[in-house]
Each structure stands twice: as structure tokens, then as C-alpha cells.
Enzyme design. Structure first.
Site, PDB file in Angstrom:
ATOM      1  N   SER A 199       0.654  -1.221  -0.284  1.00  0.00           N
ATOM      2  CA  SER A 199       0.138  -0.240  -0.019  1.00  0.00           C
ATOM      3  C   SER A 199       0.478   1.288   0.018  1.00  0.00           C
ATOM      4  O   SER A 199       2.158   1.372  -1.140  1.00  0.00           O
ATOM      5  CB  SER A 199      -0.962  -0.433   1.536  1.00  0.00           C
ATOM      6  OG  SER A 199      -1.887   1.202   1.332  1.00  0.00           O
ATOM      7  N   HIS A 200       0.487   2.283   1.042  1.00  0.00           N
ATOM      8  CA  HIS A 200       1.558   3.461   1.472  1.00  0.00           C
ATOM      9  C   HIS A 200       3.038   3.415   1.587  1.00  0.00           C
ATOM     10  O   HIS A 200       3.349   4.080   1.510  1.00  0.00           O
ATOM     11  CB  HIS A 200       0.598   4.771   1.877  1.00  0.00           C
ATOM     12  CG  HIS A 200       0.715   3.481   3.413  1.00  0.00           C
ATOM     13  ND1 HIS A 200      -0.493   2.842   3.392  1.00  0.00           N
ATOM     14  CD2 HIS A 200       0.990   3.914   4.636  1.00  0.00           C
ATOM     15  CE1 HIS A 200      -0.053   2.476   4.890  1.00  0.00           C
ATOM     16  NE2 HIS A 200       1.149   3.028   5.521  1.00  0.00           N
ATOM     17  N   ASP A 219      -2.766   6.658  -3.777  1.00  0.00           N
ATOM     18  CA  ASP A 219      -1.533   5.876  -2.513  1.00  0.00           C
ATOM     19  C   ASP A 219      -0.781   4.741  -3.913  1.00  0.00           C
ATOM     20  O   ASP A 219      -1.667   3.867  -4.800  1.00  0.00           O
ATOM     21  CB  ASP A 219      -1.640   5.159  -1.003  1.00  0.00           C
ATOM     22  CG  ASP A 219      -2.966   3.862  -1.052  1.00  0.00           C
ATOM     23  OD1 ASP A 219      -3.562   3.953  -2.201  1.00  0.00           O
ATOM     24  OD2 ASP A 219      -2.743   3.055  -0.324  1.00  0.00           O
ATOM     25  N   ASP A 267      -1.346   1.615  -3.732  1.00  0.00           N
ATOM     26  CA  ASP A 267      -2.725   0.237  -4.289  1.00  0.00           C
ATOM     27  C   ASP A 267      -3.508   1.188  -4.712  1.00  0.00           C
ATOM     28  O   ASP A 267      -4.824   0.563  -5.033  1.00  0.00           O
ATOM     29  CB  ASP A 267      -2.338  -0.749  -3.121  1.00  0.00           C
ATOM     30  CG  ASP A 267      -3.446  -0.057  -1.952  1.00  0.00           C
ATOM     31  OD1 ASP A 267      -3.112   0.396  -0.850  1.00  0.00           O
ATOM     32  OD2 ASP A 267      -4.019  -0.683  -1.226  1.00  0.00           O
ATOM     33  N   ASP A 314      -5.962   2.731  -3.013  1.00  0.00           N
ATOM     34  CA  ASP A 314      -6.826   2.678  -2.127  1.00  0.00           C
ATOM     35  C   ASP A 314      -7.337   4.089  -1.498  1.00  0.00           C
ATOM     36  O   ASP A 314      -8.154   4.124  -0.637  1.00  0.00           O
ATOM     37  CB  ASP A 314      -7.790   1.389  -1.454  1.00  0.00           C
ATOM     38  CG  ASP A 314      -6.488   1.617  -0.476  1.00  0.00           C
ATOM     39  OD1 ASP A 314      -5.256   2.273  -0.267  1.00  0.00           O
ATOM     40  OD2 ASP A 314      -5.977   0.483   0.685  1.00  0.00           O
ATOM     41  N   ARG A 315      -6.193   4.536  -1.860  1.00  0.00           N
ATOM     42  CA  ARG A 315      -6.619   5.861  -0.533  1.00  0.00           C
ATOM     43  C   ARG A 315      -6.575   7.097  -1.827  1.00  0.00           C
ATOM     44  O   ARG A 315      -6.080   7.552  -2.980  1.00  0.00           O
ATOM     45  CB  ARG A 315      -4.953   6.337   0.237  1.00  0.00           C
ATOM     46  CG  ARG A 315      -4.895   5.464   1.326  1.00  0.00           C
ATOM     47  CD  ARG A 315      -3.460   5.572   2.553  1.00  0.00           C
ATOM     48  NE  ARG A 315      -3.792   4.670   3.044  1.00  0.00           N
ATOM     49  CZ  ARG A 315      -2.492   4.951   4.149  1.00  0.00           C
ATOM     50  NH1 ARG A 315      -1.972   6.184   4.732  1.00  0.00           N
ATOM     51  NH2 ARG A 315      -2.593   4.215   5.369  1.00  0.00           N
ATOM     52  N   LYS A 365     -11.610   0.256   1.001  1.00  0.00           N
ATOM     53  CA  LYS A 365     -11.295   2.448   0.125  1.00  0.00           C
ATOM     54  C   LYS A 365     -11.465   2.158  -1.181  1.00  0.00           C
ATOM     55  O   LYS A 365     -10.759   1.198  -1.831  1.00  0.00           O
ATOM     56  CB  LYS A 365     -10.982   3.242   1.244  1.00  0.00           C
ATOM     57  CG  LYS A 365      -9.240   1.556   1.336  1.00  0.00           C
ATOM     58  CD  LYS A 365      -8.348   2.618   2.793  1.00  0.00           C
ATOM     59  CE  LYS A 365      -7.144   2.212   2.307  1.00  0.00           C
ATOM     60  NZ  LYS A 365      -7.252   1.532   3.187  1.00  0.00           N
TER      61      LYS A 365
HETATM   62  C1  VG1 Z   1      -3.174   2.553   8.449  1.00  0.00           C
HETATM   63  C2  VG1 Z   1      -3.961   3.386   8.487  1.00  0.00           C
HETATM   64  C3  VG1 Z   1      -5.360   2.765   8.264  1.00  0.00           C
HETATM   65  C4  VG1 Z   1      -5.489   1.756   7.296  1.00  0.00           C
HETATM   66  C5  VG1 Z   1      -4.158   1.521   7.365  1.00  0.00           C
HETATM   67  C6  VG1 Z   1      -4.559   0.400   5.604  1.00  0.00           C
HETATM   68  O1  VG1 Z   1      -3.118   1.744   9.247  1.00  0.00           O
HETATM   69  O2  VG1 Z   1      -4.045   3.895  10.089  1.00  0.00           O
HETATM   70  O3  VG1 Z   1      -6.305   3.234   8.995  1.00  0.00           O
HETATM   71  O4  VG1 Z   1      -6.885   0.911   6.772  1.00  0.00           O
HETATM   72  O5  VG1 Z   1      -3.251   1.685   7.310  1.00  0.00           O
HETATM   73  O6  VG1 Z   1      -3.844   1.174   4.887  1.00  0.00           O
HETATM   74  P1  VG1 Z   1      -1.950   2.007  10.984  1.00  0.00           P
HETATM   75  O7  VG1 Z   1      -2.366   0.228  11.435  1.00  0.00           O
HETATM   76  O8  VG1 Z   1      -0.412   1.766   9.986  1.00  0.00           O
HETATM   77  O9  VG1 Z   1      -2.598   2.594  11.852  1.00  0.00           O
HETATM   78  V1  VG1 Z   1      -3.734   0.693   3.668  1.00  0.00           V
HETATM   79  O10 VG1 Z   1      -3.396   2.104   2.164  1.00  0.00           O
HETATM   80  O11 VG1 Z   1      -1.831   0.971   3.797  1.00  0.00           O
HETATM   81  O12 VG1 Z   1      -4.440  -0.259   2.752  1.00  0.00           O
HETATM   82 CO    CO Z   2      -3.827   1.415   0.191  1.00  0.00          CO
END
Ligand code: VG1
Ligand code: CO
Length: 544
Positions: free
Chosen positions: A116-117, A280, A282, A284-285, A380
Site C-alpha cells: 500500500s502506502h 497511494d 495500491d 485505495d487512499r 476504500k
Molecule cells: C494504516 C491506517 C489505517 C489503514 C491502514 C491500511 O494503518 O492508519 O487507517 O486502514 O493503514 O491502509 P496503521 O495500523 O498503520 O495505522 V492502506 O492504504 O495501507 O491499505
Molecule cells: Co492503500
């Protein structure tokens, strides 16, 4: 072709976090690491009827190791006798697109290869997440089961077959498995076309409306070009960083004010476009910007909910409810109250929204971490949020800043920030939390940054649909007159530990300086939790 049963032994630490298993890429490249985890997923999702009649999909965000991982998973799928495997062309599939593929094609589930991010590259991060037949992230019960299977594994199944062509649409058979390479855009585009009035959005661009979309060299580029440029007629230079690269061009693909610097600079420059957005790794953000104006994710969720019925065709019948993660600002609560619909507060992570949407309890969901979405899928969805904003802009004829200010005028404003303290020592951070837990009982009634603490506890969630309980979901201090301080440790990092501190202060006066309001709260919190004593830190790496 010979099916192989390969002997293996459990590897420690294969525990999925907030969103799948994320580790350093080199960890995933270790012998049997990926094979063990993927076989454990197969073992966990086995319903006793075998895999020969089941279809799974696979695709990723294009980061380093995406293609190699897909080839390995093709062999494991065939080794397990899977009926059919659908692969996104070029190995590409955004997280929301995977959700759309699973739902539209009514298949058993899918594997998303993404961290993801988190940054990508051989020395950065890789990840795998599993989505179930509702199109949503595996529930906690399932991720727990997958983890158990990783601790018991002694064999994985594979097949003796060379790498296959994943760059051209088509289908081949490997053993008893049909492997089909599909267009990763088709199902997703068809899904959003049902919700949004593309004709109306085309007219917006025809009228000279200017937008800049930053795909951050990650998976959304092809989707954004198809939707904004090809279908809505925006000029080609509307999409920047639009080709998925294995290292995301060195960008940290997290669309916030710090990492989406190029986009932010252009939106704050003279002659800025009317609207800016990013997504981001993948897809979804989302990040939403107007001319010299940043919309916080909490406000964005509230404003989308406020306008959905009037401005977006797919929600013309109104919303059933709104859900937000606990740390997300309470702006959406005020909109839900005014619409007379329920508001659900869940732990962090999209997996908690799935049951609510499946049961028809809520339509729109969001998290403070730049995630917004609805029941059109079970993830998302970055581009969906952008299309919501375009629809609201087209419908109201107002600017982003005007829309947000009108919202604040009507509902008041949640001044909101998240402060991230990265790379803390894991033991030190857990000690700090243990010590904080022991203090909670005595905090109510005390004053922090001139505000009285009404409630201090650790958030625990009981799912209203299946009754499952998730404990330890963040420490919260609820203060008088709508202020809140939330603290939790991240579950998506791959090195050290990140402390997330969420600050919210509500006021009907919406023109104050946000730092003047929130900085005293941040400083007092750093003192309260003794961050310096435990972790030798005072200042966050990211404020967003
Ligand atoms: C983070 C965010 C959370 C989100 C998750 C996955 O998790 O706070 O809101 O759902 O990333 O997003 P954490 O546990 O690091 O706070 V993504 O775009 O990585 O699928
Ligand atoms: Co993501």
C-alpha cells in the site's frame, strides 16, 4: 506436468497486521517465505470442498517483486488444484479494482500484492493481503486462522512449470488450473460508471475546469488515465506520475501533505488548477486539494456524505448510515445526525466496515488516513472519492474551499491532525503504552491543555453483526466540548514502531489557526505519555 509437495517448516512472524502481511521485500524473497504464507492462506480458506470449482484473482500495485511473486503464486495455485486463476494484465490490479473483480464475477476471493502506502523496492516493503468473496479484506477471524496455519505448515504445493506470459490478455491451462490474464480496468470502470453521471462530469471538463491528479508512480495511473482522460475528456497532462514503477520513482506513495509534495506545491502555486487529488500505492487512499486548500480526510468524508444524495446519482435514494474508524474526526457524526441516520465507530482498518455494509447498515465509510469508500465495493477507493468530489463541484458550481467553508458554517469545524512518530523502539513503545494504561483510571476529571478529561479508556469494539469483539484498539481521551486525543501503534510498518497521535478540537468558529489550537494539545500529550523518557523523542516525523 508434475504437482509437487514441497517440505517446509513454519517461519516466525507471519502475522497479518492492519492490512495484510507486510515485510521488507528481502524478507519475502527468503526461501519459502512467500510460499509458506500463500499456502497458509489456501489452508485457511479451504472450506472442505476442495479448490477445483473455485476461482481466485491476483494482481498487485506493480512494486518490485510483484511479477516474481505472481509467477510463484501461479504455481502454488496450480499445485493446490485451483479451478481458475484470474491475473490482472501486467500483474496490475488496484485494491478497489480487486474488490470490484471479486464482486462482479462472483468469485471466491483474491490476493493483492501490495504494501500500500509503504515505499517499494528491493530494500523497501512488500505485502500480501487476502480478500474474501464479499470483495473485502479478510476479517480478523480469518487473518488469525491464516496466522495459525503459518505456525503449523509442513508442506506447500506447487507444480513444475516455467513462468507464464502475464502481459497479454488470454488463457492457458496449467495442470488442472485455467489461468486467465484479464483487463484489470474493466470491472472497476464499469462499477464507477454505474454510480457517477459521466455525462455531467464530461461537461465539467468541457467548461474549462482544471484538475491535477498525482498517481505517485503507483497503480492508479492506468485507471486515472482511462477515467479522467479517455472517458471524461480531461487533457492528458491532468494525470502526473501516471505509470506504475517498481520503486514508485523513489516517491513514498502515501498521499498526504508531506509525501505528495509535487502536487501540493502545484496546488498552492499561482495559477493553480481548480482541483488536485492523489492516491497511494495500491489506489485505495485519496488526497483532496482545492486552490491553496487542503481538505482533511475527516471533512472529506463528512462532505461527501452531506452532498451524496443530491450530487451523486448512485446515492439518489439517500444513505443508510455512515461508519468511521474511531480515530477519524467526528465531522461525519454531525452529518449523520442531521440526516437522521446511524453513525458507526469501528477500530482502525477497512476490514471492520465489511460486516456493516454486507448487513446493509451503512453506505459510506471513511478513515482519517485518507481512506473513503462506499458499499459499491468492500474496499476504500481513492478514485471513487475523487469522482465524488468532481460530482459535488459540478453539482454545486462552487470551489473546493467554498464547499468546505459552507460545511463548517453549518456544522462547525473539527480542527484535526495526526502526528506520526516513526521508528520507535518496539519494546520502549510497548512499555510506554503499558504505563499509560495503568494511568487511565485516574485521568478522568483531570485537565490537559486547558480541557477537562471526561473519559479515558482503551477502545474495544463489538461487531453489531457477528458479535465478535476486538480489544486494544487505541487509547482515547475524550475531552470536554468535543475535543479528543487518541493514541495507537501502527499495524502496517515493517521496521521499528510508529506511534500515531490523533488530535481533534471542535469549534463553531472555523477561522482559527489550526496549530495554535492543536499544538498545546500535542505538547501536553507528549508530556502525559512520557514520550521523551521512554522513546527519547518529542517531535513527530509527519504531521498531516
Ligand atoms: C494504516 C491506517 C489505517 C489503514 C491502514 C491500511 O494503518 O492508519 O487507517 O486502514 O493503514 O491502509 P496503521 O495500523 O498503520 O495505522 V492502506 O492504504 O495501507 O491499505
Ligand atoms: Co492503500
Amino acid at each position: 506436468m508434475q504437482r509437487l509437495a514441497v517440505k517446509t517448516t513454519p517461519i516466525v512472524g507471519q502475522k497479518p497486521g492492519t492490512s495484510g502481511l507486510r515485510k521488507k521485500t528481502r524478507t519475502f524473497m527468503q526461501q519459502h517465505y512467500l510460499e509458506n504464507f500463500v499456502q497458509s492462506i489456501f489452508n485457511a480458506i479451504d472450506d472442505g470442498n476442495g479448490f477445483s470449482h473455485k476461482t481466485l484473482a491476483i494482481g498487485g500495485d506493480g512494486r518490485y517483486y510483484n511479477r516474481q511473486a505472481i509467477q510463484k503464486i501461479v504455481r502454488i495455485a496450480a499445485g493446490n488444484g485451483l479451478g481458475k486463476l484470474l491475473i490482472g494484465q501486467g500483474g496490475i490490479m488496484s485494491t478497489p479494482a480487486m474488490s470490484a473483480v471479486i464482486r462482479r464475477r462472483n468469485i471466491y476471493g483474491g490476493l493483492i500484492l501490495s504494501a500500500s502506502h509503504n515505499p517499494g523496492g528491493i530494500d523497501e516493503d512488500f505485502g500480501i493481503k487476502y480478500n474474501s468473496s464479499n470483495g473485502g479484506p479478510a476479517t480478523e477471524t480469518l487473518t488469525e486462522l491464516i496466522y495459525q496455519k503459518t505456525q503449523q505448515i509442513d508442506t506447500y504445493f506447487s507444480i513444475d512449470h516455467p513462468d507464464i506470459d502475464i502481459d497479454h490478455i488470454g488463457s492457458i491451462r496449467i495442470g488442472d488450473t485455467t489461468v486467465e490474464v484479464i483487463d484489470p480496468l474493466e470491472d472497476y470502470v464499469a462499477t464507477v460508471e454505474q454510480i457517477f453521471d459521466f455525462e455531467k462530469l464530461r461537461r465539467l471538463f468541457e467548461s474549462g475546469f482544471r484538475m491535477l491528479f498525482d498517481a505517485m508512480n503507483a497503480v492508479t495511473g492506468p485507471y486515472a488515465k482511462r477515467i479522467f482522460v479517455e472517458l471524461l475528456g480531461a487533457p492528458p497532462d491532468t494525470v502526473i506520475n501516471g505509470t506504475p514503477l517498481e520503486d514508485f520513482g523513489g516517491i513514498h506513495p502515501d498521499p498526504n501533505l508531506v509525501y505528495a509534495a509535487e502536487l501540493v506545491n502545484r496546488l498552492y502555486a499561482k495559477d493553480a488548477p481548480d482541483f488536485g487529488a492523489a492516491s497511494d500505492g495500491d489506489g485505495d487512499r485519496n488526497l483532496i486539494l482545492g486552490k491553496s486548500f487542503f481538505v482533511t480526510p475527516g471533512d472529506s468524508l463528512a462532505i461527501i456524505a452531506e452532498h451524496a444524495k443530491d450530487a451523486i446519482r448512485g446515492y439518489a435514494n439517500g444513505l443508510r448510515g455512515i461508519a468511521r474508524s474511531m480515530p477519524t474526526s467526528t465531522a461525519a457524526d454531525r452529518v449523520a445526525a442531521s440526516l437522521g441516520i446511524p453513525l458507526y465507530e469501528t477500530p482502525t482498518g477497512w476490514k471492520f466496515f465489511g460486516n456493516l455494509m454486507d448487513a446493509g447498515l451503512c453506505t459510506i465509510c471513511g478513515e482519517e488516513s485518507f481512506g473513503t469508500g462506499s458499499d459499491h465495493i468492500r474496499e476504500k477507493d481513492g478514485l471513487w472519492a475523487v469522482l465524488c468530489w468532481l460530482s459535488i463541484l459540478a453539482h454545486t458550481g462552487r470551489s473546493v474551499a467554498e464547499i468546505v467553508r459552507l460545511h463548517w458554517q453549518r456544522f462547525g469545524r473539527s480542527y484535526y491532525q495526526r502526528h506520526d512518530f516513526d521508528d520507535l523502539d518496539q519494546n520502549a513503545a510497548s512499555e510506554m503504552f503499558s504505563s499509560l494504561r495503568t494511568k487511565l483510571a485516574d485521568l478522568a476529571g483531570r485537565v490537559i491543555a486547558d480541557r477537562k478529561i471526561i473519559l479515558a479508556d482503551e477502545f474495544s469494539y463489538t461487531d453489531p453483526v457477528d458479535g465478535s469483539v476486538s480489544k486494544g484498539q487505541g487509547i482515547r481521551l475524550i475531552l470536554e466540548s468535543g475535543s479528543r486525543i487518541i493514541l495507537r501503534l501502527s499495524g502496517t510498518g515493517t521496521a521499528g514502531t510508529t506511534l500515531r497521535m490523533y488530535l481533534e478540537s471542535y469549534s463553531s468558529n472555523y477561522d482559527s489557526n489550526i496549530d495554535e489550537i492543536l499544538s498545546p494539545m500535542a505538547e501536553a500529550t507528549v508530556e502525559l505519555i512520557e514520550l521523551e523518557k521512554y522513546c527519547s523523542r518529542r517531535h513527530p516525523n509527519v504531521k498531516t
